[in-house]
Design an enzyme around this catalytic site. Structure first.
Site, mmCIF file in Angstrom:
data_model
loop_
_atom_site.group_PDB
_atom_site.id
_atom_site.type_symbol
_atom_site.label_atom_id
_atom_site.label_comp_id
_atom_site.label_asym_id
_atom_site.label_seq_id
_atom_site.Cartn_x
_atom_site.Cartn_y
_atom_site.Cartn_z
ATOM 1 N N TYR A 61 -2.547 30.492 -8.862
ATOM 2 C CA TYR A 61 -2.345 31.838 -8.324
ATOM 3 C C TYR A 61 -3.329 32.836 -8.924
ATOM 4 O O TYR A 61 -3.348 33.052 -10.132
ATOM 5 C CB TYR A 61 -0.917 32.312 -8.553
ATOM 6 C CG TYR A 61 0.126 31.591 -7.718
ATOM 7 C CD1 TYR A 61 -0.228 30.801 -6.621
ATOM 8 C CD2 TYR A 61 1.486 31.705 -8.016
ATOM 9 C CE1 TYR A 61 0.723 30.151 -5.861
ATOM 10 C CE2 TYR A 61 2.453 31.059 -7.248
ATOM 11 C CZ TYR A 61 2.056 30.273 -6.174
ATOM 12 O OH TYR A 61 3.013 29.635 -5.414
ATOM 13 N N GLY A 235 7.078 39.249 6.341
ATOM 14 C CA GLY A 235 7.508 40.565 6.818
ATOM 15 C C GLY A 235 7.616 40.670 8.328
ATOM 16 O O GLY A 235 7.675 41.768 8.876
#
Length: 325
Positions: A61, A235
């Protein structure tokens, strides 16, 4: 209250996990900044204030910067480490020179990856280590040797996998003395193959879904915690622009927002609560770093407990875009 698979194993894991992929700035080798550390501090504080104590990382990450800034954010508060459940992943390697991006479950890579993770986090141990994506060249005996060494040294307490099917889990588990405790998968209200796989048994329509057959049932039978990555579908139903989306997405978003208004909660809590309502006790890994969105997501615990069968099916059928078979 019903316990999650991790809680049944004595691991103090919450119903929701804060995913840390968003920390650390950009996906490159630029150095971390003070602002990125402050962002991590704000996210950690919002999580703890909301009752979230479990955090999900991976060695890749932000090219390792997500772990670095997280570790620095906790540096002045080492006393809270024992209150937290820290999970990270390894096994993905980026392209290097003429070498392509690849997966690596070799003993050497697993051991060196954990050393790197602990160094970046500034910690002595991980609560859980996951293998990130299936490596076609996996030698299960070699993985078992790496896990044994990590456990004996105290560097890792529990092990799991990510994105694996039931057969892959069974193969690896055969060589391990301790149980695999987690399988992290893409699951959300839009990505519903994990439900369709079971509903469309013995139907032609069922062949169009790639979610592995019987994986959900296997994890439930073996007390493996199912974690959902991308649980908010980016989202899609809680804030993203929907131009060009199919009618089923538009109608599902309307239903999500109507339910949120009726229950005086956020759209995020409805979408997460729907996922958590499933009997498998799915644990969503939310990816936001914004304190207000972290706080608004936690009401999903209440929503999951109160959501009726009819409300759950209303959302599911809306997402399907067609009636149940």
């Amino acid at each position: 209250m019903k316990q999650t698979p991790l809680q049944k194993r004595g691991i103090a894991a919450d119903r929701i996990v804060l995913g840390c992929m968003g920390l650390g700035g950009t996906w490159d080798n630029s150095p971390e900044t003070n602002e990125q550390v402050l962002e991590a501090e704000r996210a950690i504080d919002a999580a703890l204030e909301s009752g979230i104590r479990m955090f999900d990382h991976a060695d890749i990450y932000k090219m390792g910067k997500a772990e670095i800034v997280f570790g620095q954010a906790l540096k002045n508060r080492p006393y809270i480490r024992e209150q937290l459940v820290i999970q990270s992943k390894c096994g993905i390697r980026f392209a290097e020179g003429e070498m392509p991006g690849r997966y690596d479950f070799s003993k050497e890579h697993i051991l060196s990856s954990v050393d790197g993770i602990l160094s970046r986090l500034g910690m002595e141990y991980l609560d859980i280590l996951l293998l990130h994506r299936p490596d076609p060249l996996m030698e299960p005996e070699e993985v078992a040797e790496a896990f044994a060494k990590l456990k004996e040294s105290g560097k890792v307490r529990h092990f799991g996998v990510s994105n694996m099917n039931a057969s892959q889990i069974k193969l690896l588990q055969h060589y391990l003395p301790d149980p695999l405790v987690v399988n992290q998968l893409q699951m959300n209200l839009h990505h519903i193959g994990w439900l369709e796989e079971g509903v469309l048994v013995n139907q032609q329509a069922g062949t169009s879904f790639s979610f592995p057959e019987s994986l959900l049932a296997h994890c439930q039978l073996e007390n493996i915690q199912i974690q959902a990555w991308a649980p908010l579908a980016g989202g899609l139903y809680s804030g993203r622009e929907l131009s060009g989306q199919p009618e089923s997405v538009l109608q599902t978003k309307k239903l999500v927002h109507r339910m949120a208004a009726e229950k005086e909660t956020s759209a995020e809590a409805i979408v997460l609560g729907w996922l958590m309502r499933h009997p498998a006790m799915i644990q969503p890994v939310i990816g936001t770093t914004k304190p207000e969105r972290i706080r608004s997501s936690v009401d999903a615990i209440r929503i999951a407990e109160q959501m009726t069968r009819e409300e759950w099916y209303s959302l599911y059928v809306a997402s399907r875009g067609r009636k149940m078979p």
